[in-house]
Design a protein around this motif. Structure first.
Motif, PDB file in Angstrom:
ATOM      1  N   ARG A   1       2.964  -7.606   4.163  1.00  0.00           N
ATOM      2  CA  ARG A   1       2.374  -6.318   4.543  1.00  0.00           C
ATOM      3  C   ARG A   1       1.149  -6.529   5.434  1.00  0.00           C
ATOM      4  O   ARG A   1       0.934  -5.781   6.395  1.00  0.00           O
ATOM      5  CB  ARG A   1       1.978  -5.528   3.299  1.00  0.00           C
TER       6      ARG A   1
ATOM      7  N   GLU B   1      10.550  -3.127   6.104  1.00  0.00           N
ATOM      8  CA  GLU B   1       9.222  -3.651   6.366  1.00  0.00           C
ATOM      9  C   GLU B   1       8.801  -3.425   7.804  1.00  0.00           C
ATOM     10  O   GLU B   1       7.631  -3.300   8.101  1.00  0.00           O
ATOM     11  CB  GLU B   1       9.182  -5.150   6.067  1.00  0.00           C
TER      12      GLU B   1
ATOM     13  N   SER C   1      -0.630   0.090  -0.106  1.00  0.00           N
ATOM     14  CA  SER C   1       0.361  -0.935  -0.439  1.00  0.00           C
ATOM     15  C   SER C   1      -0.273  -2.100  -1.182  1.00  0.00           C
ATOM     16  O   SER C   1       0.308  -2.633  -2.140  1.00  0.00           O
ATOM     17  CB  SER C   1       1.050  -1.443   0.832  1.00  0.00           C
TER      18      SER C   1
END
Length: 416
Positions: A94, A413, A168
């Motif tokens: 991330r 993603e 996140s």
């Protein structure tokens, strides 16, 4: 089909629906930002000389939930990744896929937007290169009234990336606790009327407690209403993907959710056009009136999201070649689209073209520019990380990268 195969099939279906929903959500976002150029009274970076009041009603259809949908989908993808990979692997991915594109976007992609906005609004009258030297200088003394803690640098439409990154990381770090809470989730709350009542009630508390005192700023630091709202959306997405029966229930009750959403939208539009009569300022600020508004707005928000997830699960579970392509391209499209819109609109403004021709040209330029930009980026190895794309494999790929080549969910993603 045994139970394991059944679960895998259900997972595959859900993931394909997320892929398709993600593409549609970003398509809506592009149209919305073009609409901001033409809509009456709503401030934006630049505005057309021809503006339409009726466009507000059209754009309000998605205004209440379009960004929440992106956070919701991202959270569902995140929840699946955390089930499959170590949480610190997910944190690393991330970070790489959100922060590098954010920094590149602020320094390179957003700069023309800021230059054009400042030029059109007569904030400055300099060349782009004179402006850019000051824009990337963190200690510039130029235009102090327009500076933040990092000078003139800004993320404009890219605010979604730092917000998504922060949420996140919090969810990833707290994943063991959240997973236990999801396992202990009462089965009775999986039923749609209980589930929707719970999240609508929680969001109403956020709306009533924070919205007036902390209006949306997208500055990350003081944007407490937005943080509470979107983080709650993220947690809801995590719960939905952890409790698959909830999504199935939303699919079963999708028509009811859509009807309620349309009724709430109609009430909002009717109120905007004084269908219920005019109210004094005291009446509009009364606790009773604010409670009514919160009920309508928040129910509208969540019923649209529930209906979209329900219809997506029912009809968008296929895996097409176009979806596979666009899911990889989404983050580059997201980074590029608003700058392309602003640049094209700025070029066309002096021509005073009929609106429908101008709109078609802006839309075409944006779509083609995004496509051309992505095709360039994917072929230039040093540009790929700047747009959130993986480096082309050379030797052994990482565990998560290797899995992304064969598992549809990991493609999500690229859109975060």
């Amino acid at each position: 089909m045994n139970q394991g195969d059944f679960v895998k099939e259900q997972q595959k279906e859900r993931f394909h629906a997320l892929d398709n929903l993600r593409v549609l959500a970003f398509g809506v976002l592009i149209l919305y930002h073009i609409g901001m150029f033409y809509v009456l009274d709503w401030g934006w970076h630049i505005k057309s000389d021809t503006q339409f009041g009726w466009l507000q009603d059209v754009m309000l259809l998605t205004n209440q939930w379009r960004m929440s949908l992106l956070f919701l989908i991202s959270a569902m993808v995140l929840g699946v990744l955390l089930k499959r990979y170590p949480q610190w692997t997910v944190v690393r991915e991330r970070t790489r896929r959100l922060l590098i594109p954010l920094l590149f976007g602020m320094v390179v992609i957003v700069a023309p937007q800021v230059f054009i906005e400042g030029t059109v609004n007569e904030i400055f009258d300099v060349s782009f290169f004179q402006f850019y030297g000051q824009y990337v200088n963190p200690v510039t003394t130029w235009l102090p009234e327009h500076q933040s803690a990092i000078g003139l640098l800004t993320w404009n439409h890219l605010w979604f990336l730092p917000y998504l990154f922060c949420y996140s990381i919090i969810i990833a770090i707290c994943y063991p606790l959240l997973a236990r809470l999801a396992s202990a989730w009462p089965a009775s709350l999986d039923k749609p009327h209980f589930f929707m009542t719970l999240i609508i009630g929680l969001t109403m508390v956020v709306w009533l407690a924070l919205r007036q005192d902390y209006p949306t700023t997208h500055d990350l630091v003081n944007d407490w209403y937005s943080h509470a709202k979107y983080f709650l959306v993220m947690l809801t997405g995590f719960i939905i993907v952890s409790r698959p029966v909830i999504w199935s229930q939303l699919m079963t009750h999708r028509r009811v959710l859509l009807i309620v959403a349309m009724v709430m939208y109609a009430v909002i539009i009717a109120y905007r056009h004084d269908a219920f009569g005019s109210l004094s300022e005291d009446e509009q600020n009364s606790p009773r009136f604010l409670l009514i508004v919160a009920t309508v707005v928040v129910t509208n928000h969540w019923c649209w999201l529930g209906a979209i997830l329900g219809y997506g699960k029912k009809y968008l579970h296929y895996r097409g070649a176009l979806t596979r392509y666009l899911n990889t391209a989404i983050l580059p499209y997201y980074l590029l689209h608003q700058t392309l819109i602003v640049v094209c609109a700025y070029w066309l403004m002096p021509l005073a073209l009929p609106v429908w021709i101008e709109f078609a040209l802006i839309l075409s330029f944006t779509a083609l520019g995004c496509a051309a930009g992505y095709e360039l980026v994917r072929r230039v190895s040093w540009l790929r990380p700047c747009f959130g794309l993986r480096q082309k494999a050379s030797g052994q790929a990482s565990q998560i990268d290797r899995a992304e080549t064969v598992k549809a969910i990991a493609k999500g993603e690229n859109s975060a």
